[in-house]
Design an enzyme around this catalytic site. Structure first.
Site, PDB file in Angstrom:
ATOM      1  CB  SER A   1      -0.954  -0.042   1.191  1.00 22.40           C
ATOM      2  OG  SER A   1      -1.835   1.031   1.131  1.00 22.40           O
ATOM      3  CG  HIS A   2       0.200   3.713   3.333  1.00 19.66           C
ATOM      4  ND1 HIS A   2      -0.620   2.616   3.503  1.00 19.66           N
ATOM      5  CD2 HIS A   2       0.687   3.994   4.552  1.00 19.66           C
ATOM      6  CE1 HIS A   2      -0.642   2.268   4.774  1.00 19.66           C
ATOM      7  NE2 HIS A   2       0.147   3.085   5.440  1.00 19.66           N
TER       8      HIS A   2
ATOM      9  CE  LYS B   1      -4.175  -5.144  -1.048  1.00 13.63           C
ATOM     10  NZ  LYS B   1      -4.766  -3.869  -0.688  1.00 13.63           N
TER      11      LYS B   1
ATOM     12  CG  ASP C   1      -2.570   4.051  -1.660  1.00 15.31           C
ATOM     13  OD1 ASP C   1      -3.341   4.013  -2.642  1.00 15.31           O
ATOM     14  OD2 ASP C   1      -2.541   3.164  -0.798  1.00 15.31           O
TER      15      ASP C   1
ATOM     16  CG  ASP D   1      -2.786  -0.480  -2.702  1.00 15.69           C
ATOM     17  OD1 ASP D   1      -2.638   0.643  -2.186  1.00 15.69           O
ATOM     18  OD2 ASP D   1      -3.493  -1.369  -2.193  1.00 15.69           O
TER      19      ASP D   1
ATOM     20  CG  ASP E   1      -6.112   0.940  -1.325  1.00 12.71           C
ATOM     21  OD1 ASP E   1      -5.211   1.792  -1.156  1.00 12.71           O
ATOM     22  OD2 ASP E   1      -6.138  -0.152  -0.730  1.00 12.71           O
ATOM     23  NE  ARG E   2      -3.847   4.055   2.842  1.00 13.34           N
ATOM     24  CZ  ARG E   2      -3.406   4.222   4.073  1.00 13.34           C
ATOM     25  NH1 ARG E   2      -2.945   5.392   4.449  1.00 13.34           N
ATOM     26  NH2 ARG E   2      -3.397   3.227   4.938  1.00 13.34           N
TER      27      ARG E   2
ATOM     28  CB  SER F   1      -6.437   5.336   6.904  1.00 13.94           C
ATOM     29  OG  SER F   1      -7.411   4.385   6.499  1.00 13.94           O
TER      30      SER F   1
ATOM     31  CE  LYS G   1      -7.609   2.148   1.783  1.00 15.09           C
ATOM     32  NZ  LYS G   1      -7.390   0.940   2.597  1.00 15.09           N
TER      33      LYS G   1
ATOM     34  NE  ARG H   1      -2.538   3.964  11.941  1.00 13.78           N
ATOM     35  CZ  ARG H   1      -1.448   4.139  11.202  1.00 13.78           C
ATOM     36  NH1 ARG H   1      -0.689   5.204  11.389  1.00 13.78           N
ATOM     37  NH2 ARG H   1      -1.104   3.259  10.272  1.00 13.78           N
TER      38      ARG H   1
HETATM   39  C1  G16 Z   1      -5.168  -0.482   5.278  1.00 14.66           C
HETATM   40  C2  G16 Z   1      -6.568  -0.946   5.475  1.00 14.66           C
HETATM   41  C3  G16 Z   1      -7.434   0.195   5.957  1.00 14.66           C
HETATM   42  C4  G16 Z   1      -6.825   0.822   7.192  1.00 14.66           C
HETATM   43  C5  G16 Z   1      -5.410   1.239   6.915  1.00 14.66           C
HETATM   44  C6  G16 Z   1      -4.687   1.728   8.148  1.00 14.66           C
HETATM   45  O1  G16 Z   1      -5.122   0.418   4.235  1.00 14.66           O
HETATM   46  O2  G16 Z   1      -7.117  -1.444   4.278  1.00 14.66           O
HETATM   47  O3  G16 Z   1      -8.696  -0.314   6.226  1.00 14.66           O
HETATM   48  O4  G16 Z   1      -7.558   1.933   7.592  1.00 14.66           O
HETATM   49  O5  G16 Z   1      -4.676   0.133   6.444  1.00 14.66           O
HETATM   50  O6  G16 Z   1      -4.592   0.675   9.041  1.00 14.66           O
HETATM   51  P1  G16 Z   1      -3.733   0.781  10.351  1.00 14.66           P
HETATM   52  O7  G16 Z   1      -4.255   1.973  11.070  1.00 14.66           O
HETATM   53  O8  G16 Z   1      -3.980  -0.523  11.036  1.00 14.66           O
HETATM   54  O9  G16 Z   1      -2.300   0.995   9.948  1.00 14.66           O
HETATM   55  P2  G16 Z   1      -4.048   0.276   3.097  1.00 14.66           P
HETATM   56  O10 G16 Z   1      -4.327   1.407   2.170  1.00 14.66           O
HETATM   57  O11 G16 Z   1      -2.731   0.392   3.816  1.00 14.66           O
HETATM   58  O12 G16 Z   1      -4.259  -1.071   2.521  1.00 14.66           O
END
Ligand code: G16
Length: 545
Positions: A113-114, A126, A279, A281, A283-284, A367, A378, A498
């Site tokens: 992801s990010h 995943k 981001d 991948d 999705d953000r 997020s 997302k 967090r």
């Molecule tokens: C993932 C999850 C999201 C979550 C985010 C942050 O996003 O898909 O549902 O809100 O991580 O998670 P955490 O607070 O546990 O780090 P992504 O975009 O990283 O796949």
């Protein structure tokens, strides 16, 4: 085709987190590490035997290597057909779209992801199930259990295959379709949004947009959709070429990591008046106007209040959902419109049942994630198109739309403070300390704030009745302010604490405060309650969003 059965021993650390298994690249590079986890997926996802698998990733370092390994293992595990993105690229939302469109049995997405990429960065894997969404906890738990007892994996003995252009070929009994990575997804976006109206924003020069693809997977999608189909001017998409290390940057669309974009929006000498980013991948999303940032929680609330203006949602929405730490801005909209609003744990997977059961149409998270029932992930570009469509209908700027929303529903000042790479034991003890206090805080007063309720969030899924415990400690105050604490499930180094802080202000005369100042007293209370300084030896958070 020869199939090798390779002897292997389990790794103890293959428990998926919030969103799949995320580790440093060098962890994945250990011999058999990737293969063990992939075999564990095949052992649990029985429908893949004789079934269709969608495969792709965000293009980060190790993506290409992993794609070749997974293709060989899919062939050895009896998968009938694989659809793989050209060059191994598929954004997370497009995997979800393709799984649903072609009725696949599942999808493997390679992404952290990010998180930063490159040889010293992070990698991840995943699994998405046949509804297109992230596998539920019951599935990931089963994969983890399988990974703890694995003793061999199966892999076809073949040379690497060429996937740099769409074509079809066969490995043993398995058909492989290398597909255009952007076509199906772009087509879907065209069905949901009013492309002619958005196009006229660009061709009339009313809107000048800058989209930062952060050298991640959305570059090709954004160029196809914004510059080709919507005729935004060439150069609208910046950092549009996917790179294995994201150009050395952090592909996280927030104000801390999008300087080039924000400079463009904030410079008085440019006409750029709409900005967005996505981001690693795809999705953000982050949405910004001229000198104006839209908080993701507000974005979800604004989308909910205006969904009926968008062609794909013209019949209205049945309900909404947000994760626990997401601000309660959307709750106000749901209450005013008499629709259900669900509060789930962090993680997109918790929205899946609500969407499948048609209890919600939109959902989102603080997020920088928002989405709808069009897929089960997302969706970054979807959110950008939603805002563009809204601007086209309302003929207002991002700032004007947001301020009008606050005026009607009140403003939720909101911030998230992250304390990164804390020693895991210290972080666990801090959470224990909060849990221990949680039962006795109600009724107590801290400065001007009185605690109404404090608990350790527990989610009862209304559809399958599963229960998920310990999802974060929340402190609710009498005036609707709130503090939530939880540990991230996506980090790869130590623990990340967090702290989410919000305050509701109805009076429009008070909607112009600086967010950190508006929340200063609550921020102080949050630090005191959790003893952050004493326990973590930190004076300041590492990241504020
Ligand atoms: C993932 C999850 C999201 C979550 C985010 C942050 O996003 O898909 O549902 O809100 O991580 O998670 P955490 O607070 O546990 O780090 P992504 O975009 O990283 O796949």
């Amino acid at each position: 085709m020869k199939i090798n059965h390779i002897q292997s021993t389990p790794f103890s650390d293959q428990k998926p987190g919030t969103s799949g298994l995320r580790k440093k690249v060098r962890v994945f590079q250990q011999p058999h590490y990737l293969e063990n986890f992939v075999q564990s997926i095949f052992n649990i996802a029985q429908s893949l035997k004789g079934g269709l698998l969608v495969l792709g990733g965000d293009g980060r370092f190790y993506n290409g290597h992993a794609i070749q390994i997974i293709l060989k293992m899919a062939a050895a595990n009896g998968v009938k057909r694989v659809m793989v993105g050209t060059n191994g690229l598929l954004s997370t939302p497009s995997v979800s779209c393709i799984i649903r469109k072609y009725k696949a049995d599942g999808g493997i997405i390679l992404s952290a992801s990010h998180n930063p990429g490159g040889a010293d960065g992070d990698f991840g894997i995943k699994f998405n199930i046949s509804n297109g969404g992230p596998a539920p906890t019951s599935f990931t738990d089963a994969v983890y259990e399988a990974s703890k007892t694995i003793h061999e994996y199966r892999i076809a003995d073949i040379e690497p295959v060429n996937i740099d252009t769409p074509r079809r070929f066969v490995i043993g009994d398995m058909q492989v379709d290398v597909i255009d990575s952007v076509a199906d997804y772009s087509e879907m976006m065209e069905q949901l949004f009013d492309f002619p109206a958005i196009r006229s924003l660009f061709t009339s020069d009313q809107l000048q947009m800058c989209f930062d693809a952060m050298h991640a997977v959305t570059g090709p999608y954004a160029i196809e959709i914004f510059e080709k189909r919507l005729q935004a001017q060439a150069g609208t998409v910046i950092n549009g070429i996917p790179k294995e290390d994201f150009g050395g940057a952090h592909p996280d669309p927030n104000l801390a990591h999008t300087k080039e974009l924000t400079d463009r929006l904030n410079s008085p000498s440019t006409k750029t008046n709409f900005g967005a980013a996505s981001d690693g991948d795809g999705d953000r999303n982050m949405i910004i106007g001229k000198n104006f940032f839209v908080n993701p929680s507000d974005s979800l609330a604004i989308m909910t209040a205006n969904a009926h203006l968008i062609p794909g949602y013209k019949d209205g929405i049945v309900g909404v959902a947000r994760s626990l730490p997401t601000s309660r801005a959307v709750d106000k909209v749901a209450a005013a419109n008499n629709i259900s609003c669900y509060e789930t744990p962090t993680g997109w997977k918790y929205f899946g049942n609500l969407l499948d059961d048609n209890r919600i149409t939109l959902c989102g998270e603080e997020s920088f994630g928002s989405g709808s029932n069009h897929i089960r992930e997302k969706d970054g570009l979807w959110a950008v198109l939603f805002w563009l469509n809204l601007i086209a209908v309302k003929q207002q700027s991002v700032e004007d739309i947001t301020r009008a929303h606050w005026k009607q529903y009140g403003r939720h000042y909101y911030t998230r403070h992250d304390y990164e790479a804390i020693d895991s034991d210290i972080a666990a003890r801090l959470m224990e300390h909060l849990r221990a206090q949680s039962t006795s805080l109600a009724g107590k007063r801290f400065s001007s704030y009185q605690v109404q309720l404090c608990d350790d969030f527990r989610y009862l899924d209304p559809v399958d009745k599963s229960v998920t415990e310990h999802q974060g400690v929340r402190v609710l105050f009498e005036d609707e302010s709130r503090i939530v604490y939880r540990l991230s499930g996506t980090g790869t180094e130590g623990a990340t604490l967090r702290v989410y802080i919000e305050r509701y202000v109805a009076d429009p005369q008070q909607h112009d405060m600086d967010t950190q100042q508006a929340l200063a007293e609550l921020i102080h209370i949050a630090g005191e309650l959790a003893e952050i300084k004493a326990r973590c030896q930190r004076d300041q958070p590492d990241v504020i969003t």
